[in-house]
Scaffold this motif. Structure first.
Motif, PDB file in Angstrom:
ATOM      1  N   GLU B 479      41.260  46.671  34.455  1.00 33.75           N
ATOM      2  CA  GLU B 479      41.595  45.294  34.127  1.00 33.75           C
ATOM      3  C   GLU B 479      43.097  45.048  34.243  1.00 33.75           C
ATOM      4  N   ASP B 480      43.458  43.749  34.294  1.00 31.91           N
ATOM      5  CA  ASP B 480      44.861  43.349  34.401  1.00 31.91           C
ATOM      6  C   ASP B 480      45.371  43.007  33.003  1.00 31.91           C
ATOM      7  N   GLN B 481      45.953  44.003  32.353  1.00 32.93           N
ATOM      8  CA  GLN B 481      46.369  43.859  30.956  1.00 32.93           C
ATOM      9  C   GLN B 481      47.359  42.720  30.778  1.00 32.93           C
ATOM     10  N   ALA B 482      48.299  42.636  31.690  1.00 31.89           N
ATOM     11  CA  ALA B 482      49.343  41.621  31.543  1.00 31.89           C
ATOM     12  C   ALA B 482      48.717  40.230  31.588  1.00 31.89           C
ATOM     13  N   PHE B 483      47.819  40.003  32.534  1.00 33.86           N
ATOM     14  CA  PHE B 483      47.192  38.691  32.641  1.00 33.86           C
ATOM     15  C   PHE B 483      46.397  38.385  31.381  1.00 33.86           C
ATOM     16  N   ILE B 484      45.660  39.393  30.925  1.00 35.84           N
ATOM     17  CA  ILE B 484      44.805  39.183  29.755  1.00 35.84           C
ATOM     18  C   ILE B 484      45.651  38.826  28.536  1.00 35.84           C
ATOM     19  N   SER B 485      46.739  39.576  28.325  1.00 38.61           N
ATOM     20  CA  SER B 485      47.509  39.289  27.114  1.00 38.61           C
ATOM     21  C   SER B 485      48.278  37.980  27.229  1.00 38.61           C
ATOM     22  N   ARG B 522      29.553  50.331  41.257  1.00 36.54           N
ATOM     23  CA  ARG B 522      30.885  50.867  40.912  1.00 36.54           C
ATOM     24  C   ARG B 522      31.877  50.684  42.061  1.00 36.54           C
ATOM     25  N   GLU B 523      31.386  50.997  43.255  1.00 34.61           N
ATOM     26  CA  GLU B 523      32.257  50.898  44.432  1.00 34.61           C
ATOM     27  C   GLU B 523      32.756  49.455  44.595  1.00 34.61           C
ATOM     28  N   ALA B 524      31.824  48.510  44.457  1.00 39.27           N
ATOM     29  CA  ALA B 524      32.196  47.102  44.620  1.00 39.27           C
ATOM     30  C   ALA B 524      33.184  46.668  43.540  1.00 39.27           C
ATOM     31  N   ALA B 525      32.936  47.106  42.306  1.00 40.24           N
ATOM     32  CA  ALA B 525      33.823  46.725  41.200  1.00 40.24           C
ATOM     33  C   ALA B 525      35.229  47.262  41.431  1.00 40.24           C
ATOM     34  N   ARG B 526      35.299  48.487  41.901  1.00 39.42           N
ATOM     35  CA  ARG B 526      36.618  49.101  42.146  1.00 39.42           C
ATOM     36  C   ARG B 526      37.346  48.377  43.266  1.00 39.42           C
ATOM     37  N   LEU B 527      36.582  48.018  44.298  1.00 42.50           N
ATOM     38  CA  LEU B 527      37.186  47.321  45.431  1.00 42.50           C
ATOM     39  C   LEU B 527      37.739  45.971  44.980  1.00 42.50           C
ATOM     40  N   TYR B 528      36.929  45.248  44.208  1.00 38.42           N
ATOM     41  CA  TYR B 528      37.353  43.921  43.736  1.00 38.42           C
ATOM     42  C   TYR B 528      38.567  44.051  42.817  1.00 38.42           C
ATOM     43  N   ALA B 529      38.477  44.961  41.875  1.00 37.23           N
ATOM     44  CA  ALA B 529      39.550  45.071  40.883  1.00 37.23           C
ATOM     45  C   ALA B 529      40.821  45.662  41.482  1.00 37.23           C
ATOM     46  N   GLY B 530      40.661  46.448  42.527  1.00 36.71           N
ATOM     47  CA  GLY B 530      41.818  47.132  43.103  1.00 36.71           C
ATOM     48  C   GLY B 530      42.612  46.275  44.080  1.00 36.71           C
ATOM     49  N   ALA B 531      42.086  45.107  44.427  1.00 43.10           N
ATOM     50  CA  ALA B 531      42.751  44.289  45.443  1.00 43.10           C
ATOM     51  C   ALA B 531      43.964  43.586  44.875  1.00 43.10           C
ATOM     52  N   ALA B 532      44.972  43.400  45.723  1.00 48.62           N
ATOM     53  CA  ALA B 532      46.122  42.597  45.307  1.00 48.62           C
ATOM     54  C   ALA B 532      45.649  41.172  45.021  1.00 48.62           C
ATOM     55  N   ASN B 533      44.843  40.646  45.923  1.00 48.88           N
ATOM     56  CA  ASN B 533      44.267  39.317  45.739  1.00 48.88           C
ATOM     57  C   ASN B 533      42.775  39.390  46.012  1.00 48.88           C
ATOM     58  N   ALA B 534      41.973  39.119  44.995  1.00 50.84           N
ATOM     59  CA  ALA B 534      40.528  39.099  45.207  1.00 50.84           C
ATOM     60  C   ALA B 534      39.994  37.717  44.841  1.00 50.84           C
ATOM     61  N   ALA B 535      39.156  37.188  45.706  1.00 53.72           N
ATOM     62  CA  ALA B 535      38.639  35.836  45.502  1.00 53.72           C
ATOM     63  C   ALA B 535      37.117  35.869  45.481  1.00 53.72           C
ATOM     64  N   ILE B 536      36.538  35.041  44.611  1.00 58.32           N
ATOM     65  CA  ILE B 536      35.082  34.947  44.557  1.00 58.32           C
ATOM     66  C   ILE B 536      34.663  33.582  45.092  1.00 58.32           C
ATOM     67  N   TYR B 537      33.697  33.594  46.005  1.00 54.71           N
ATOM     68  CA  TYR B 537      33.094  32.362  46.509  1.00 54.71           C
ATOM     69  C   TYR B 537      31.614  32.429  46.196  1.00 54.71           C
ATOM     70  N   TYR B 538      31.089  31.386  45.575  1.00 51.44           N
ATOM     71  CA  TYR B 538      29.675  31.449  45.246  1.00 51.44           C
ATOM     72  C   TYR B 538      28.984  30.133  45.551  1.00 51.44           C
ATOM     73  N   GLY B 539      27.671  30.234  45.674  1.00 53.85           N
ATOM     74  CA  GLY B 539      26.903  29.052  46.026  1.00 53.85           C
ATOM     75  C   GLY B 539      25.685  28.898  45.144  1.00 53.85           C
ATOM     76  N   LEU B 540      24.667  28.274  45.692  1.00 55.30           N
ATOM     77  CA  LEU B 540      23.493  27.922  44.909  1.00 55.30           C
ATOM     78  C   LEU B 540      22.711  29.135  44.438  1.00 55.30           C
ATOM     79  N   GLY B 541      22.952  30.265  45.091  1.00 58.12           N
ATOM     80  CA  GLY B 541      22.310  31.497  44.632  1.00 58.12           C
ATOM     81  C   GLY B 541      22.789  31.894  43.247  1.00 58.12           C
ATOM     82  N   VAL B 542      23.891  31.299  42.817  1.00 63.77           N
ATOM     83  CA  VAL B 542      24.378  31.509  41.456  1.00 63.77           C
ATOM     84  C   VAL B 542      23.879  30.394  40.530  1.00 63.77           C
ATOM     85  N   THR B 543      24.034  29.171  40.996  1.00 62.05           N
ATOM     86  CA  THR B 543      23.845  28.049  40.072  1.00 62.05           C
ATOM     87  C   THR B 543      22.396  27.592  39.933  1.00 62.05           C
TER      88      THR B 543
END
Lengths: 529, 627, 143
Positions: B479-485, B522-543
């Motif tokens: 996690e990004d401690q600085a952002f969280i705090s 786990r692999e996906a979580a590490r990839l997402y969390a490890g990126a300098a910039n990670a973006a999520i795009y979602y559609g109706l499969g979520v909502t």
């Protein structure tokens, strides 16, 4: 005692029957029960004498050539006589094909070979022999020094690119060394497509380790860790031999993660083309390696900043990279002492076409074209007078007989309107039709243009059509004017040398042989071309 | 507003990537300051100097093939192409000399020697860059004649329903090929062969229709000749007028010029200045405008008293009084709450606002709802609850800076093609892709793009998956401690952390629900969390799930935990289905929310000027539930 | 794609994995070698394996003269028509080839086989013959 007979394993030697001659001699020796060992080094580049059969007696190599199939039986009586009768070199000279002790043969003795010093003397795939005849000394010195001093040596030597553009090699190395990039590449351009040139092929077949060593030196100078050799597909034997040399180099620790135990890593991949002259153009070559359509890139950026895989890349001709070995071994000064003007060192000139003694002649820059053609080459093969000489490949100008005294340096040739290019010299006798040659130049451009830019893509086709119309003699003045106009357009507006230099042979053909175009002799002043 | 048709301005080469220093140079005596990396051609346009060109357009990277844009530069040999020559400090450029004029005219002469001379009957007569440029360079004759080799007899490919490819008019400038590559990212067309035989081709397919082409029309748009032309233009001629508007299809909201002749639409041209599309379009927006004049379209008011009656066309006055009477009657008979209205996300903000106002003010109840109810209301609720605003966090341009892109329950190449092209461009540049979807969407493997992770979860297991991803992030200290705090609420975070670390949220536990192996999660979580910039795009499969709002909140929590909010290249990005989902929600289409998401129960809001708001006593059930 | 062809092509792919675009040319060369051509079907297979568009692979393959889209039906004779060979009568050799041998051989004009010092030259089914005359050519082709 076993006699060693040398017969070149070389593309051209084989094309004129070397394999057959080797097999015949081997069979004849068996029949004569004379123990011989047939060695297959690369060629010495005396192609006029191929198939050249060399017999080594007391360390002296006696040559016979060109040996024909019919001559083998008689030759074997001399060199592998029946029942192990002693060989008597004194009787060799009675043989019509006897060339004497080759090390003293005028064709070779008059040369000053640096690049081709080992060609034909060693087994191309024997690293020990390579080293015994001076190989790897340059690399050792490079490993013991640093990037800057290698660059200094190459710069001070005055070495310029041998592929045609003659760009100072040291400046290119320096730019690549200074360029930012995680990966850097050394690319060896062996896409030797110019008609009349074969020095790259010969060197790769006869002395491949020299090219590997040269690339290693360039890698040490720039910090490159990966190299490519891009070889045209027309040279399958070259590919096989050079590929084997790479394997051996890896086995001996010359290539790999730690070059001779040093902290430097470098490896080379051999890439084969698939039939496209334009791939000799450096940016097209890079596109080809990357697996895309090998269309020419616009510059800037230069390959040295954004080259292969968008990384800093040194791309040099085979001979340029190989020259770095002797420069590092003997020092910049020794190299710079050779040559003339700003053309330093030696140049392997390649005598081809209608010439009696065709082959590689490596001499310092500054030799006259006439010396090369008449003294080395022995004039035309047909015995007829020379009408035209094309230097520098299919994009080079045709020179007339009055221009043969030009000293062969980049500048002198350029001021005579010619091009040194890759050192190819193609001789034509007086049976040549210059209008046909001009048409060919346009047709070649049409066949080999990548098609990206318009002057080359459409201009070359229109050029062929104009020359066809000129041949009919109708509206001659108008058509010649249009041809001139087209040539200006191609020269000034094309994207790369393919389109911009095609007018060289076209217009120079017009100057040399206006009568072949239906114009009065002498009607075109050389400055018009 | 209707205006005269005017081709869009073209600077010849794209704006250089930002960040460079300013460079001053002189072009035809005019001094101009440009950003480092600007081409001489673009600098010239900025200086008010037009250099003839054919292969260059500011939509595509400089290519340097047509050789029309040659210039002379002091101190340089020859005549370099202005499109591929970067401006340099102190450069002195001349764009018009006798030599340049002659070269350009000669090159144009070569082009025309391989081009049909049928301008008057050509579909793009008067709207053709080749024609214009021939005029500019003063071509007066073709000395080569027309008897030579040419492509003028090439066969027309009219297999595509929307555009025709006439190879006889092609100048092989490669603009179409580069547009398919750089803009659309499909790479369906290419140059085949070499030299004079080089021609635009559709790969191993015989024609456009059977090729990999998706009919986005980018190639047609950039074609400088009539080689690629809309069939509508061939049929109807070039447009006379145009109106700038927003595309009526998906949630990308592309800006178009609707080009018309009289009242007939002849072409839809995406606007280069359109914020969402920057000059790009998809097959729907560009070509599927037949509805505008379709026979089924209702163009006048119609009424009927009961469902078994036929529709009757009437005047507006009759229609409105008929409707008002019926509504009043229903309320008299069945009470004030017996009527309501549904707004559409295809309507404008103004229309939506008025509908909800009609319901609240005139009907006197809050029975207004919107089609976004079934698509993105979980987005509105979930993002408002977690991030404080019922909206996605980024503009579309943001994706160009993402290093890892996570696509959840969306199929952008089909549903949001214009945005997908942006996303694909970034993926081709090397950004990594994570896809959470039961389907094998095209993005997972398409030329030059290969998803790093495809978590092919069971339908309905979204929340288990997003929590498992968050579990890995927290459990592995990613996690990004600085952002969280700095940016999150401490108590809320502590509670969430405790919850997410529960074994029930582990990838191993999630594996049972999602069907996705724990190591992939786990692999996906590490990839997402490890990126300098990670973006999520979602559609109706979520909502469009019963747990849609929870999932949206889970997504927002994951983004917050990893600090992927608040700058370019990151964020939580809903991909909306219709072109004004955001606006219809903003305008108060939900019963419990007034325009601007002000809650109905908020006394301050009601105390304001909105006297027409019904009282909470008759507010919608949703509002009551929240209490 | 017939099984008989796709199997050896798969073997070529395996030898070059991972199939990044820079491996495309080596793979095309090997596939042309074993299949005698790069058919549309083959190109689609290669595009799929490399994750390139079919058009991209076609674009690259169609550039090079070593590649054909259908196998040659006759043995191939490459006749060099570059300047060094022209200077030694290559045009007459080509005329002769076309007159006499075109029914038996697929005659292809190429530019430079690298035997410029021993011109003119041809390549017959991959085997080179230089320093040719019409008589020598006939004897080479008769075999």
């Amino acid at each position: 005692m076993t006699t060693t007979i040398f017969i070149a394993r070389d593309s051209t030697a084989i094309a004129v029957g070397a394999d057959g001659i080797a097999a015949q001699i081997s069979a004849q020796c068996d029949q004569n029960q004379h123990p011989v060992q047939i060695a297959r080094p690369g060629s010495r580049g005396m192609y006029w004498a191929e198939p050249l059969v060399e017999v080594e007696i007391n360390g002296v190599r006696h040559g016979f050539g060109p040996v024909t199939s019919d001559a083998v039986a008689g030759l074997c009586d001399l060199i592998c006589p029946l029942d192990r009768a002693p060989i008597d070199p004194k009787v060799f000279k009675q043989h019509p094909l006897y060339l004497g002790d080759l090390s003293h043969h005028a064709y070779l003795a008059a040369q000053q070979r640096l690049l081709f010093a080992r060609a034909g003397l060693i087994d191309a795939l024997d690293l020990t022999q390579y080293e015994r005849l001076g190989g790897l000394r340059g690399l050792r010195r490079a490993l013991a020094s640093n990037s800057q001093s290698i660059i200094d040596q190459i710069t001070e030597s005055g070495l310029r690119g041998r592929g045609g553009a003659a760009f100072p090699a040291g400046i290119k190395l320096k730019a690549a060394a200074e360029a930012e990039g995680v990966n850097k590449y050394i690319v060896c351009n062996a896409d030797e497509g110019d008609s009349g040139t074969f020095a790259d092929r010969l060197l790769m077949e006869a002395d491949p380790f020299q090219i590997i060593e040269g690339m290693l030196i360039a890698a040490l100078a720039t910090g490159a860790t990966r190299g490519y050799v891009y070889l045209r597909s027309e040279y399958p034997l070259t590919a096989s031999l050079f590929g084997q040399a790479l394997v051996l180099a890896r086995e001996h620790g010359l290539l790999g993660p730690s070059i001779y135990g040093s902290s430097h890593s470098f490896d080379i991949e051999l890439r084969i083309g698939a039939g496209a002259y334009i791939c000799g153009e450096e940016t097209s070559l890079l596109e080809s390696i990357e697996g895309r359509r090998p269309e020419v890139r616009s510059k800037p950026p230069l390959p040295v900043h954004h080259g292969l895989f968008n990384s800093p890349t040194v791309i040099n001709n085979v001979l340029t990279l190989a020259s770095m070995t002797s420069i590092m071994a003997e020092g910049a000064q020794a190299y710079h002492d050779l040559g003339a003007g700003t053309s330093r060192g030696t140049q392997p000139f390649q005598l081809a076409g209608n010439i009696r003694f065709g082959g590689v002649v490596e001499v310092p820059f500054g030799v006259s074209l006439r010396t090369l053609i008449e003294e080395f080459g022995g004039g035309t093969a047909s015995g007829r007078p020379i009408k035209a000489v094309q230097t520098g490949g299919p994009l080079g100008k045709y020179l007339g007989v009055r221009q043969l005294d030009v000293p062969m340096t980049y500048e002198d040739l350029a001021s005579a309107g010619g091009l040194l290019g890759h050192g190819g010299i193609v001789v034509f006798d007086d049976s040549v039709d210059m209008a046909q040659q001009a048409r060919f130049a346009m047709a070649f451009c049409a066949a080999e243009s990548c098609g990206k830019c318009t002057p080359c893509r459409i201009g070359s086709v229109r050029g062929v059509e104009i020359l066809d119309r000129i041949k009919t003699g109708k509206n001659l003045e108008k058509e010649i004017k249009l041809l001139d106009e087209l040539c200006v357009t191609m020269t000034d507006a094309s994207l790369c040398a393919m389109g911009s230099m095609t007018p060289n042979p076209v217009l120079s053909a017009l100057t040399i042989g206006p009568e072949d175009f239906g114009l009065p002799a002498g009607s075109r002043h050389p400055t018009e071309s | 507003m209707l205006k005269m048709y005017q081709p869009q301005a073209d600077f010849g080469t794209p704006l250089p990537k930002a960040g460079g220093a300013q460079v001053a140079l002189t072009i035809d005596g005019v001094r101009v300051d440009v950003a480092e990396g600007t081409s001489v051609m673009r600098a010239a346009v900025m200086a008010g100097v037009r250099i003839p060109k054919l292969c260059a357009t500011d939509r595509l990277d400089a290519y340097g093939s047509c050789r029309m844009c040659l210039v002379e530069i002091e101190g340089r040999k020859g005549t370099p192409a202005s499109c591929t020559t970067p401006a340099q400090p102190g450069m002195v450029v001349t764009t018009q000399t006798d030599r340049l004029q002659r070269l350009r005219r000669n090159v144009m002469e070569l082009y025309i020697s391989d081009h049909p001379l049928d301008c008057l009957t050509c579909p793009t007569n008067g709207d053709c860059e080749l024609q214009d440029t021939a005029g500019e360079v003063g071509l007066r004759e073709v000395r080569y004649g027309f008897e030579g080799e040419s492509h003028t007899r090439a066969v027309l490919d009219d297999s595509n329903p929307y555009f025709a490819f006439d190879a006889s008019k092609c100048i092989v400038c490669s603009r179409c090929v580069r547009a398919c590559d750089e803009i659309q990212g499909t790479l369906a067309i290419t140059i085949e062969g070499r030299g004079f035989d080089a021609k635009v081709g559709t790969g191993t397919s015989f024609d456009f229709l059977n090729s990999e082409c998706v009919s986005c029309g980018a190639c047609v748009d950039v074609c400088p000749t009539a080689s690629l032309t809309e069939k509508s233009i061939i049929k109807l001629g070039t447009p006379r007028s145009e109106t700038t508007t927003t595309c009526a299809y998906c949630g990308v909201g592309c800006t178009f010029k609707v080009q018309t002749s009289g009242s007939e639409v002849v072409r839809m041209v995406p606007l280069k200045d359109g914020k969402a599309n920057e000059g790009h379009a998809c097959v729907k927006g560009r070509f599927a405008f037949g509805y505008a004049t379709h026979a089924d379209r209702i163009t006048q008011p119609m009424i009927r008293s009961s469902i078994d009656e036929p529709w009757k066309s009437v005047s507006w006055t009759e229609a409105t009084s008929f409707a008002a009477d019926a509504i009043r009657h229903a309320q008299q008979q069945h009470g004030i709450k017996s009527v309501g209205a549904i707004t559409s996300s295809r309507c404008s903000n103004e229309e939506t606002y008025l509908v909800q106002k009609l319901v609240r003010a005139a009907f006197g109840n809050n029975n207004v709802d919107t089609c976004a109810r079934v698509c993105h209301s979980p987005t509105g609720y979930g993002l408002k609850t977690t991030l404080g605003e019922s909206a996605g966090t980024q503009a579309f341009t943001s994706v160009a800076k993402a290093d890892v892109i996570m696509v959840i329950g969306a199929n952008p190449t089909d549903a949001h093609p214009v945005f997908a092209s942006r996303m694909k461009r970034r993926l081709r540049e090397g950004a990594k892709l994570i896809v959470l979807d039961p389907r094998r969407i095209d993005l997972i493997r398409t030329p030059h793009i290969q998803a790093s992770c495809h978590l092919q979860l069971q339908p309905g297991s979204n929340v288990a998956m997003i929590n498992a991803l968050a579990h890995v992030v927290i459990a592995e200290g990613l996690e990004d401690q600085a952002f969280i705090s700095n940016r999150c609420e401490g108590d809320a975070y502590a509670r969430w952390r405790e919850f997410i670390l529960q074994e029930v949220n582990s990838p191993e536990a999630a594996q049972a629900h999602t069907g996705v192996p724990a190591d992939q999660i786990r692999e996906a979580a590490r990839l997402y969390a490890g990126a300098a910039n990670a973006a999520i795009y979602y559609g109706l499969g979520v909502t469009e799930h019963s747990q849609g709002s929870t999932m949206v909140m889970g997504i927002a929590n994951l983004a917050m935990a990893t600090g992927n909010l608040g700058r370019e290249g990151v964020g939580v990005n809903p991909l909306r289905g219709q072109n004004n989902v955001q606006g219809s929600c903003d305008m108060g289409s939900f019963p419990h929310e007034l325009p601007g998401y002000r809650h109905l129960s908020d006394a301050a809001t009601r105390a304001g000027r909105l006297s027409w708001i019904p009282t909470p006593a008759i507010a919608s059930p949703i509002c009551l539930m929240r209490r | 794609m017939s099984k008989t062809l796709s199997k050896p092509i798969e073997t070529i792919f395996d030898a070059h994995r991972p199939l990044s675009q820079d491996k495309l040319l080596p793979v095309l060369i090997e596939v042309q070698k074993i299949s005698g051509a790069l058919s549309g079907e083959t190109i689609n297979l290669i595009a799929q394996a490399f994750n390139l568009s079919r058009a991209e692979v076609k674009a690259t393959a169609s550039f090079y003269s070593d590649f054909t889209d259908a196998p040659r039906s006759l043995p191939n004779v490459q006749n060099c028509q570059a300047e060094a060979c022209q200077a030694m009568g290559a045009r007459d050799l080509l005329a002769h080839l076309k007159d006499v041998w075109s029914e038996h051989y697929d005659i292809e004009v190429v530019y430079c086989l690298g035997h410029c010092a021993c011109a003119p030259a041809i390549r017959l089914n991959g085997c080179d013959h230089a320093r040719l005359t019409v008589d020598r050519l006939n004897s080479v082709l008769k075999v």
